[in-house]
Design a protein around this motif. Structure first.
Motif, PDB file in Angstrom:
ATOM      1  N   TYR A 130       0.831  -1.209   0.000  1.00 56.32           N
ATOM      2  CA  TYR A 130       0.000   0.000   0.000  1.00 56.32           C
ATOM      3  C   TYR A 130       0.870   1.265   0.000  1.00 56.32           C
ATOM      4  O   TYR A 130       0.613   2.214  -0.743  1.00 56.32           O
ATOM      5  CB  TYR A 130      -0.908  -0.009   1.223  1.00 56.32           C
ATOM      6  N   VAL A 131       1.908   1.258   0.822  1.00 54.67           N
ATOM      7  CA  VAL A 131       2.780   2.434   0.896  1.00 54.67           C
ATOM      8  C   VAL A 131       3.600   2.575  -0.389  1.00 54.67           C
ATOM      9  O   VAL A 131       3.758   3.681  -0.932  1.00 54.67           O
ATOM     10  CB  VAL A 131       3.705   2.334   2.126  1.00 54.67           C
ATOM     11  N   ALA A 132       4.114   1.443  -0.910  1.00 57.91           N
ATOM     12  CA  ALA A 132       5.009   1.492  -2.064  1.00 57.91           C
ATOM     13  C   ALA A 132       4.296   1.826  -3.364  1.00 57.91           C
ATOM     14  O   ALA A 132       4.930   2.281  -4.316  1.00 57.91           O
ATOM     15  CB  ALA A 132       5.742   0.156  -2.200  1.00 57.91           C
ATOM     16  N   THR A 133       2.978   1.580  -3.419  1.00 55.32           N
ATOM     17  CA  THR A 133       2.256   1.777  -4.688  1.00 55.32           C
ATOM     18  C   THR A 133       1.304   2.966  -4.632  1.00 55.32           C
ATOM     19  O   THR A 133       0.415   3.067  -5.479  1.00 55.32           O
ATOM     20  CB  THR A 133       1.468   0.503  -5.044  1.00 55.32           C
ATOM     21  N   ARG A 134       1.489   3.863  -3.691  1.00 55.44           N
ATOM     22  CA  ARG A 134       0.559   4.994  -3.575  1.00 55.44           C
ATOM     23  C   ARG A 134       0.622   5.908  -4.790  1.00 55.44           C
ATOM     24  O   ARG A 134      -0.362   6.573  -5.124  1.00 55.44           O
ATOM     25  CB  ARG A 134       0.851   5.792  -2.310  1.00 55.44           C
ATOM     26  N   THR A 135       1.767   5.950  -5.453  1.00 58.12           N
ATOM     27  CA  THR A 135       1.892   6.822  -6.626  1.00 58.12           C
ATOM     28  C   THR A 135       1.511   6.119  -7.922  1.00 58.12           C
ATOM     29  O   THR A 135       1.470   6.765  -8.972  1.00 58.12           O
ATOM     30  CB  THR A 135       3.342   7.328  -6.733  1.00 58.12           C
ATOM     31  N   LEU A 136       1.239   4.803  -7.851  1.00 60.44           N
ATOM     32  CA  LEU A 136       0.878   4.049  -9.050  1.00 60.44           C
ATOM     33  C   LEU A 136      -0.625   4.068  -9.253  1.00 60.44           C
ATOM     34  O   LEU A 136      -1.391   4.352  -8.322  1.00 60.44           O
ATOM     35  CB  LEU A 136       1.364   2.599  -8.917  1.00 60.44           C
ATOM     36  N   PRO A 137      -1.088   3.765 -10.470  1.00 61.02           N
ATOM     37  CA  PRO A 137      -2.537   3.655 -10.701  1.00 61.02           C
ATOM     38  C   PRO A 137      -3.150   2.612  -9.769  1.00 61.02           C
ATOM     39  O   PRO A 137      -2.532   1.572  -9.478  1.00 61.02           O
ATOM     40  CB  PRO A 137      -2.618   3.211 -12.168  1.00 61.02           C
TER      41      PRO A 137
END
Length: 735
Positions: free
Chosen positions: A312-319
């Motif tokens: 969740y933290v690592a993909t916050r900037t991804l779609p």
């Protein structure tokens, strides 16, 4: 503004709960504890219950350092403690020296003046410890007698706690915190799962009022467990928060009415499943019963949860769709890891049901009969061979071999059938092996009844495979093969015969013919091998005598639930209350009738709607039968699998998805010993042990809802078609 309104509503719900519990708390006193009766929550360090020679008074001996835990009295209020101590020592033994303490402080110390029963009254000062109980210590010297080597202190048979009269009676700090938590967390949970402000508020008030009413009616059975309502609501809030974190929500018409794509329903199911061991851990933490999730489950859950937070933290900037793919994969891997643990654990169990079948077949090869008629007539719910001779025949070639090796082979076969059923399902619906659809199926197969089938040496995995294969045959137009497969399943367990009604409702006449052919061929083979005598015994002496229901905790049917309302869930004998049995039969018949009517609605054979109608009869097998053990629910993998396929191209409301996910969690997690150790604490125990029954009711509601969205059949009477069509229009807008 919206946050402020939510906070105001939550505060209002919490204050209402506190008001309701305050009113109730002022009415329930005095509390009378029957020591030696249903006192497991109150008596600690005592010997086992006994009853006097006149069979009138139950009591317990203290062991020299015993404790009685009593629900906290009202705040800032002294209380009167009344103890009835019959002493119990023989007249040639010295009188005991007794010291009474409260939470470690000495209340009184005395020696009874004689050997007769005495009543002692003491004032307990106010105590505001953050605990559900005020704990009364009973410390004394001990004796042993020539006929009883136990350390015997003094006999206790009754304890009464009565707060002194005060102008205002306020609830204890513990009750206050529990009440505020129930109200506030209840409202927050309902908002998290998508209910509107007013709906959430009204339902939370209703829940608080219901808990207060139960407390008023059953104070000794509810006050010691008040914190559990708060625990469960807290777990629900965690689950609701995770749903919102990991599932993208859609606001099509009203921002306050969130929806989600049906493809994400398996994520909701997996999240709710993992809330179950958390709830088990919290419930076990208050000591009654001290049952916690197994250590491997805790490790798998911890790793899965940690990885989810990292993703969740690592993909916050991804779609968001890429994040959901990662979440899907992680949850499916967690489900796979737990499934592998469950299967490996099942291999270590003793398989009592397997040995019943193995020994019955071995007895026949030695010239006896598979059936012990006396045991069948005495209690057919015990360890009794009662299946059709065809099933027993399959064990005959192996009875001269080492039984443990045969059991291992049986388990390996069932493990392979799990894999085969999953592959069959993927092939039937043309789902790629590496896809999110396959990941969703893996989540569904993380199913405790499946593992229990392996552990007990049961046949449910064979039935799941056969009935899944029968569905494929029906979808492909191979009705005769489908009927023959159902016939084969019926010769293992009688309840698959309910699918004959499905054939009639769908006018699958060739499937009926296949069923008849299958029964004739399979029974012909069994008669040729086993002989007619065993079949005659089964038809005339076994089959007519294996009906009825039982209140035993593992029986999660409608009849079993009703039986537990008047009989102990620890009783594994035939239930005798005829009125309740008739009520259970009537309700089960009503559910069966509704299922048949829903099956009349026209659907294409290759549609998911058709699979749902078929699945309703599998649910009927384990819900409306007089008796169905928890491992029978293995068959419910099929309706859950059909539902996630049915919903994947639709959007559903968040409350609806949560209901389905909760149904899955209740059915898929745990068994009869996950939240129950055999001790009955009262109404909450009776209600709680039926948790899989509630899950099946929810599943039935979802299946019925989806079935009603199909077009009404033209051969129904015009008024029924009119009602059904108007219902379709309303539901298509509401879902």
């Amino acid at each position: 503004m919206r946050l402020a309104r939510n906070v105001a509503y939550a505060l209002g719900a919490a204050l209402f709960a506190l008001l309701a519990m305050s009113i109730v708390n002022a009415q329930v006193w005095p509390l009378v504890i029957d020591i030696g009766g249903r006192d497991a929550r109150f008596a600690y360090g005592f010997h086992d219950p006994e009853i006097d020679v006149n069979l009138e008074t139950r009591f317990r001996w203290s062991d020299g350092d015993s404790t009685i835990a009593l629900p906290q009295p009202p705040a800032l209020t002294p209380s009167l403690l009344i103890l009835r101590l019959p002493n119990g020592r023989p007249t040639n033994a010295p009188l005991p020296r007794v010291t009474l303490t409260t939470d470690g402080r000495e209340l009184a110390s005395f020696t009874p003046p004689d050997y007769y029963p005495r009543i002692y009254r003491l004032i307990i000062p106010p105590n505001e410890r953050l605990d559900w109980a005020v704990r009364i210590g009973i410390i004394s010297d001990t004796i042993s007698t020539p006929t009883d080597a136990r350390a015997l202190g003094i006999v206790v048979d009754t304890v009464i706690l009565a707060p002194l009269r005060m102008p205002v009676i306020l609830p204890s700090l513990w009750v206050t915190l529990c009440a505020l938590s129930i109200g506030g967390l209840g409202y927050t949970l309902l908002r998290l799962i998508g209910l509107a402000l007013r709906s959430a508020f009204v339902i939370s008030l209703s829940l608080s009022a219901l808990i207060a009413l139960v407390t008023l009616l059953y104070p000794l059975e509810t006050l010691p467990f008040l914190q559990r309502f708060a625990f469960l609501l807290a777990v629900g809030n965690i689950g609701g928060l995770l749903l919102r974190l990991f599932i993208p929500l859609i606001h099509e018409h009203d921002p306050s009415f969130p929806r989600l794509a049906g493809a994400y329903v398996p994520i909701a199911m997996a999240i709710m499943w993992w809330m179950s061991p958390l709830a088990q851990w919290l419930i076990g933490s208050d000591g009654m019963p001290p049952i916690f999730p197994p250590r491997p489950v805790i490790w798998i859950g911890t790793v899965t949860g940690t990885m989810l937070l990292i993703v969740y933290v690592a993909t916050r900037t991804l779609p968001r769709n890429r994040r959901q793919v990662a979440v899907f994969i992680l949850l499916s891997l967690g489900a796979c890891a737990h499934l592998m643990y469950s299967i490996s654990f099942a291999y270590t169990r003793q398989a009592p049901d397997f040995w019943i079948l193995f020994r019955g077949a071995r007895e026949w090869t030695r010239g006896g009969s598979m059936y012990d008629i006396e045991a069948v007539l005495t209690n057919h719910f015990g360890h009794v061979f009662k299946v059709p001779p065809f099933y027993g025949m399959l064990f005959v070639p192996f009875v001269t071999m080492d039984g443990l090796m045969v059991l291992l082979g049986h388990r390996i076969m069932n493990t392979l059938l799990i894999i085969a059923t999953a592959l069959l399902w993927l092939r039937m619906w043309r789902i790629p092996f590496v896809s999110l659809g396959a990941a969703g199926l893996l989540i569904v197969f993380n199913f405790r009844p499946l593992a229990d089938t392996l552990a007990y040496g049961q046949i449910d995995l064979v039935l799941l495979f056969l009935l899944t294969l029968a569905l494929w045959a029906l979808r492909s137009g191979r009705d005769i093969a489908a009927g023959a497969l159902v016939a084969l399943g019926t010769l293992f367990k009688i309840y698959p015969i309910l699918l004959v009604v499905f054939f009639v409702a769908k006018r699958h006449w060739r499937a009926l013919a296949g069923f008849v052919i299958g029964m004739v061929v399979c029974n012909g083979i069994a008669i040729a091998v086993i002989g007619w005598d065993e079949h005659l015994t089964y038809l005339t002496q076994v089959l007519p005598n294996i009906g009825g229901t039982t209140s035993w905790v593992e029986n999660q049917t409608i009849s079993g639930f009703l039986a537990r309302l008047t009989d102990s869930p620890h009783n594994a004998t035939i239930y005798q209350n005829e009125m309740v049995r008739l009520l259970g039969t009537a309700l089960s018949g009503g559910v069966a009738l509704v299922t048949c009517v829903l099956a009349l609605r026209p659907t294409s054979r290759d549609s998911t709607g058709y699979a749902l109608q078929y699945s309703m009869f599998l649910l009927l097998m384990v819900l409306a039968s007089p008796t169905a053990w928890m491992h029978y629910e293995t068959l419910l993998i099929l309706p859950f699998g059909a539902l996630i396929l049915h919903l994947r191209e639709r959007s559903v409301s968040l409350p609806y998805a949560t209901l389905l996910a909760l149904s899955f969690a209740l059915i898929a997690y745990g068994n009869q010993w996950s939240f129950y150790d055999g001790t009955i604490h009262g109404i909450l125990t009776i209600a709680g042990v039926s948790y899989k029954f509630y899950g099946m009711l929810m599943l039935g509601g979802v299946l019925a809802y989806e079935a009603l969205r199909e077009p009404a059949p033209t051969h129904l009477p015009y008024p029924a078609r009119l009602i059904a069509r108007s219902g379709n229009q309303g539901m298509s807008a509401d879902l």
